[in-house]
Enzyme design. Structure first.
Site, PDB file in Angstrom:
ATOM      1  N   SER A   1       0.813  -1.221   0.000  1.00  0.00           N
ATOM      2  CA  SER A   1       0.000   0.000   0.000  1.00  0.00           C
ATOM      3  C   SER A   1       0.846   1.271   0.000  1.00  0.00           C
ATOM      4  O   SER A   1       0.324   2.349  -0.277  1.00  0.00           O
ATOM      5  CB  SER A   1      -0.933   0.009   1.211  1.00  0.00           C
ATOM      6  OG  SER A   1      -0.198  -0.104   2.407  1.00  0.00           O
TER       7      SER A   1
ATOM      8  N   HIS B   1      -2.487  -2.710  -6.517  1.00  0.00           N
ATOM      9  CA  HIS B   1      -2.892  -2.368  -5.149  1.00  0.00           C
ATOM     10  C   HIS B   1      -4.403  -2.391  -4.982  1.00  0.00           C
ATOM     11  O   HIS B   1      -5.119  -1.630  -5.608  1.00  0.00           O
ATOM     12  CB  HIS B   1      -2.332  -0.969  -4.812  1.00  0.00           C
ATOM     13  CG  HIS B   1      -2.759  -0.456  -3.478  1.00  0.00           C
ATOM     14  ND1 HIS B   1      -3.127   0.853  -3.272  1.00  0.00           N
ATOM     15  CD2 HIS B   1      -2.895  -1.083  -2.279  1.00  0.00           C
ATOM     16  CE1 HIS B   1      -3.467   1.010  -2.003  1.00  0.00           C
ATOM     17  NE2 HIS B   1      -3.339  -0.146  -1.390  1.00  0.00           N
TER      18      HIS B   1
ATOM     19  N   ASN C   1      -3.445   6.302  -1.484  1.00  0.00           N
ATOM     20  CA  ASN C   1      -3.008   6.437  -0.092  1.00  0.00           C
ATOM     21  C   ASN C   1      -2.361   7.784   0.177  1.00  0.00           C
ATOM     22  O   ASN C   1      -2.345   8.263   1.305  1.00  0.00           O
ATOM     23  CB  ASN C   1      -2.069   5.295   0.295  1.00  0.00           C
ATOM     24  CG  ASN C   1      -2.850   4.073   0.740  1.00  0.00           C
ATOM     25  OD1 ASN C   1      -3.968   4.186   1.231  1.00  0.00           O
ATOM     26  ND2 ASN C   1      -2.277   2.903   0.558  1.00  0.00           N
TER      27      ASN C   1
END
Length: 298
Positions: free
Chosen positions: A8, A29, A79
């Site tokens: 991640s 991902h 992220n």
């Protein structure tokens, strides 16, 4: 074979150094919970080849997910925007903002999960691992807001409150794993301040924490297409679906208004400093889809 990692946050280019064939190494991902989240982020390392990208796209479509392709950088795209959202909410807990105000402000603006609930879902221990790895990589450049959030995150970790998987985190859970309400210990460890911020200010903090990172990702070349940035935000972490995504939201309010919001939050630190691209667009009276949209690409 194509070798793919589901990391991640760790840069793909660095991981690919362990491979004899870095051109066949790529990031694929997924988002949590995987059975519900439609987005998959395909991350190209500096040496990832066209065949690896094509195979990754084929794979993701075969499992009926929606792929976006981004370039490699720490945290990639999603992220990079999600973590500041979580950190902003958690930092407010450390500041003495009422936890229920933080969560409800987020939901009222259209986020499916408040930042504290989202942190419970993704797990506290994963947050601690990411924080440690990021601090080691960034050193003195580690953001102040993240350091403030870490105070809360590390305390919960120390107490064994690892989130939903442990039936204990920012929230309390019953025996079946159903949330029963915010944990009273939050207010005990981080007493609620007498003066509470206006709900609109809380919302602006939570929105801009995400949106400004999306603009920086575009500036840095992590994002190649703002449409993927908008689709990725909605499908990957549920960014206010009514808005059309961070770039669409900026076009709704206008670049000039976005600058004003940045100025209003400037007392909170450099994370709310307007990116150069946003300043330039405000000065020219441009919109993101006017400048980077489909017509321009055509």
């Amino acid at each position: 074979a194509i070798f793919a990692t589901n990391t991640s946050t760790l840069p793909i280019t660095e991981l690919a150094k362990a491979s004899k064939r870095p051109e066949q190494y790529i990031g694929i991902h997924f988002f949590s919970p995987v059975d519900k989240m439609m987005l998959v982020e395909i991350i190209k390392g500096k040496q990832s080849g066209d065949r690896a990208v094509a195979k990754a796209l084929d794979f993701v479509r075969q499992i009926r997910k929606t792929p976006i392709v981004v370039n490699d950088a720490r945290f990639f795209y999603a992220n990079r925007c999600i973590i500041p959202y979580i950190n902003e909410g958690v930092a407010m807990v450390a500041e003495g903002v009422e936890p229920a105000l933080i969560e409800n402000a987020a939901k009222q603006m259209g986020m499916p999960l408040g930042p504290l609930q989202l942190n419970d879902e993704t797990s506290i221990d994963l947050g601690v691992k990411i924080a440690k790895a990021t601090k080691a990589a960034m050193g003195d450049a580690y953001p102040e807001s993240a350091a403030k959030a870490d105070e809360v995150l590390f305390k919960l970790f120390e107490l064994g409150r690892l989130g939903r998987k442990a039936n204990a985190g920012y929230y309390e859970y019953d025996d079946k794993g159903k949330r029963t309400g915010l944990w009273d210990g939050l207010r005990e460890h981080w007493p609620v301040a007498g003066d509470q911020p206006d709900v609109t200010r809380v919302q602006h903090r939570l929105i801009l924490a995400q949106v400004l990172e999306a603009v920086r990702a575009l500036e840095d070349g992590v994002l190649e297409d703002i449409r993927e940035g908008d689709v990725g935000a909605i499908l990957g972490w549920g960014f206010m679906p009514w808005s059309g995504g961070p770039f669409s939201w900026l076009d709704i309010i206008g670049a000039q208004r976005a600058l004003e919001l940045c100025e209003e939050l400037s007392d909170l630190g450099p994370r709310f400093e307007a990116p150069a691209l946003l300043r330039e667009m405000a000065a020219k009276g441009e919109s993101f889809y006017g400048r980077f949209g489909v017509a321009e690409a055509a």
